[in-house]
Write a protein that holds these residues in place. Structure first.
Motif, PDB file in Angstrom:
ATOM      1  N   ARG A 246      -3.518  -4.070 -12.994  1.00 63.50           N
ATOM      2  CA  ARG A 246      -2.319  -3.007 -12.787  1.00 63.50           C
ATOM      3  C   ARG A 246      -1.010  -3.506 -12.880  1.00 63.50           C
ATOM      4  O   ARG A 246      -0.938  -4.982 -12.679  1.00 63.50           O
ATOM      5  CB  ARG A 246      -2.825  -2.665 -11.455  1.00 63.50           C
ATOM      6  N   PRO A 247       0.000  -2.506 -13.040  1.00 66.73           N
ATOM      7  CA  PRO A 247       1.051  -3.044 -13.084  1.00 66.73           C
ATOM      8  C   PRO A 247       1.712  -3.810 -11.803  1.00 66.73           C
ATOM      9  O   PRO A 247       1.359  -3.246 -10.565  1.00 66.73           O
ATOM     10  CB  PRO A 247       2.218  -1.887 -13.155  1.00 66.73           C
ATOM     11  N   GLY A 248       2.220  -5.184 -11.957  1.00 68.50           N
ATOM     12  CA  GLY A 248       2.754  -5.702 -10.712  1.00 68.50           C
ATOM     13  C   GLY A 248       1.706  -6.394 -10.032  1.00 68.50           C
ATOM     14  O   GLY A 248       1.918  -7.203  -9.075  1.00 68.50           O
ATOM     15  N   SER A 249       0.470  -6.554 -10.475  1.00 72.93           N
ATOM     16  CA  SER A 249      -0.666  -7.139  -9.674  1.00 72.93           C
ATOM     17  C   SER A 249      -0.929  -8.473 -10.101  1.00 72.93           C
ATOM     18  O   SER A 249      -1.513  -9.411  -9.715  1.00 72.93           O
ATOM     19  CB  SER A 249      -1.699  -6.392  -9.657  1.00 72.93           C
ATOM     20  N   ALA A 250      -0.254  -8.901 -11.346  1.00 70.18           N
ATOM     21  CA  ALA A 250      -0.585 -10.107 -12.135  1.00 70.18           C
ATOM     22  C   ALA A 250       0.730 -10.804 -11.868  1.00 70.18           C
ATOM     23  O   ALA A 250       0.934 -11.748 -13.079  1.00 70.18           O
ATOM     24  CB  ALA A 250      -1.339  -9.913 -13.446  1.00 70.18           C
ATOM     25  N   THR A 251       1.452 -11.029 -10.989  1.00 66.76           N
ATOM     26  CA  THR A 251       2.755 -11.816 -11.292  1.00 66.76           C
ATOM     27  C   THR A 251       2.875 -13.376 -11.307  1.00 66.76           C
ATOM     28  O   THR A 251       3.308 -14.080 -12.146  1.00 66.76           O
ATOM     29  CB  THR A 251       3.673 -11.465  -9.864  1.00 66.76           C
ATOM     30  N   ASN A 252       1.591 -13.725 -10.804  1.00 66.52           N
ATOM     31  CA  ASN A 252       1.266 -15.405 -10.927  1.00 66.52           C
ATOM     32  C   ASN A 252       0.690 -15.543 -12.319  1.00 66.52           C
ATOM     33  O   ASN A 252       1.174 -16.583 -12.781  1.00 66.52           O
ATOM     34  CB  ASN A 252       0.199 -15.878  -9.742  1.00 66.52           C
ATOM     35  N   LEU A 253      -0.208 -14.811 -12.713  1.00 64.65           N
ATOM     36  CA  LEU A 253      -0.555 -15.039 -14.303  1.00 64.65           C
ATOM     37  C   LEU A 253       0.534 -14.995 -15.155  1.00 64.65           C
ATOM     38  O   LEU A 253       0.495 -15.789 -16.078  1.00 64.65           O
ATOM     39  CB  LEU A 253      -1.781 -14.036 -14.493  1.00 64.65           C
ATOM     40  N   ASN A 254       1.336 -13.919 -14.944  1.00 65.67           N
ATOM     41  CA  ASN A 254       2.587 -13.786 -15.956  1.00 65.67           C
ATOM     42  C   ASN A 254       3.290 -15.000 -15.867  1.00 65.67           C
ATOM     43  O   ASN A 254       3.874 -15.604 -16.974  1.00 65.67           O
ATOM     44  CB  ASN A 254       3.242 -12.566 -15.468  1.00 65.67           C
ATOM     45  N   HIS A 255       3.641 -15.626 -14.428  1.00 68.87           N
ATOM     46  CA  HIS A 255       4.568 -16.681 -14.497  1.00 68.87           C
ATOM     47  C   HIS A 255       3.453 -18.014 -15.164  1.00 68.87           C
ATOM     48  O   HIS A 255       4.345 -18.828 -15.689  1.00 68.87           O
ATOM     49  CB  HIS A 255       4.682 -17.163 -12.913  1.00 68.87           C
ATOM     50  N   ASP A 256       2.545 -18.154 -14.779  1.00 70.58           N
ATOM     51  CA  ASP A 256       1.658 -19.155 -15.614  1.00 70.58           C
ATOM     52  C   ASP A 256       1.642 -19.239 -16.998  1.00 70.58           C
ATOM     53  O   ASP A 256       1.880 -20.210 -17.768  1.00 70.58           O
ATOM     54  CB  ASP A 256       0.257 -19.354 -14.916  1.00 70.58           C
TER      55      ASP A 256
ATOM     56  N   ALA B  74     -11.237 -15.285 -13.135  1.00 66.14           N
ATOM     57  CA  ALA B  74      -9.835 -15.537 -13.318  1.00 66.14           C
ATOM     58  C   ALA B  74      -9.672 -16.821 -12.726  1.00 66.14           C
ATOM     59  O   ALA B  74      -8.920 -17.576 -12.991  1.00 66.14           O
ATOM     60  CB  ALA B  74      -9.312 -14.618 -12.235  1.00 66.14           C
ATOM     61  N   GLN B  75     -10.659 -17.522 -11.728  1.00 67.37           N
ATOM     62  CA  GLN B  75     -10.519 -18.941 -11.356  1.00 67.37           C
ATOM     63  C   GLN B  75     -10.693 -19.859 -12.512  1.00 67.37           C
ATOM     64  O   GLN B  75      -9.892 -20.871 -12.488  1.00 67.37           O
ATOM     65  CB  GLN B  75     -11.557 -19.058 -10.264  1.00 67.37           C
ATOM     66  N   ILE B  76     -11.531 -19.405 -13.231  1.00 70.26           N
ATOM     67  CA  ILE B  76     -11.801 -20.430 -14.603  1.00 70.26           C
ATOM     68  C   ILE B  76     -10.732 -20.394 -15.443  1.00 70.26           C
ATOM     69  O   ILE B  76     -10.343 -21.518 -15.934  1.00 70.26           O
ATOM     70  CB  ILE B  76     -13.154 -19.923 -15.162  1.00 70.26           C
ATOM     71  N   PHE B  77     -10.121 -19.285 -15.639  1.00 68.24           N
ATOM     72  CA  PHE B  77      -9.002 -18.981 -16.694  1.00 68.24           C
ATOM     73  C   PHE B  77      -7.824 -19.758 -16.234  1.00 68.24           C
ATOM     74  O   PHE B  77      -7.092 -20.478 -16.732  1.00 68.24           O
ATOM     75  CB  PHE B  77      -8.684 -17.649 -16.689  1.00 68.24           C
ATOM     76  N   SER B  78      -7.453 -19.614 -14.819  1.00 70.12           N
ATOM     77  CA  SER B  78      -6.465 -20.260 -13.804  1.00 70.12           C
ATOM     78  C   SER B  78      -6.670 -21.753 -14.185  1.00 70.12           C
ATOM     79  O   SER B  78      -5.636 -22.459 -14.254  1.00 70.12           O
ATOM     80  CB  SER B  78      -6.523 -19.734 -12.520  1.00 70.12           C
TER      81      SER B  78
END
Length: 118
Positions: free
Chosen positions: A82-92, A12-16
């Motif tokens: 999980r639903p709602g758990s990736a709001t930062n990813l979705n925003h990015d 996740a850190q690498i992807f971010s």
């Protein structure tokens, strides 16, 4: 289980970081597009502008697949989360997609204007 979590965190850190790198690169390209002079009326000057601009445009085209792959990979991560758990990813991902489209629209407009003058 701990090892799996640590591996997922690293991934996740690498992807971010990859998404942030794309966003910074697009900001640089956007700045370069915005700081170029308006299309000149003289064909010789316009030809020079077109040649310089095409270097930038080619860089965008060369990186299109990287951005597309990052967006696609991000969608895969969203599907697995999980639903709602990736709001930062979705925003990015939304930000990356919007920035990419905006820069490509500017680049295509500029290309058309330069080609008309040349």
């Amino acid at each position: 289980k701990q090892t799996d979590l640590e591996a997922a965190l690293r991934e996740a850190q690498i992807f971010s970081a990859e998404v942030q790198d794309h966003l910074l690169w697009l900001a640089d390209i956007d700045q370069a597009l915005s700081s170029t002079k308006p299309v000149a009326g003289l064909p010789e000057t316009a030809k020079e502008q077109l040649l310089r601009f095409m270097e930038l445009y080619d860089e965008l085209e060369e990186n299109r697949s990287k951005v597309d792959n990052t967006l696609q990979q991000g969608q895969e991560y969203l599907k697995r989360s999980r639903p709602g758990s990736a709001t930062n990813l979705n925003h990015d991902l939304r930000t990356l997609k919007q920035r990419w489209e905006s820069v490509m629209n500017k680049a295509n407009d500029k290309k058309i204007k330069l080609e008309i003058v040349v």
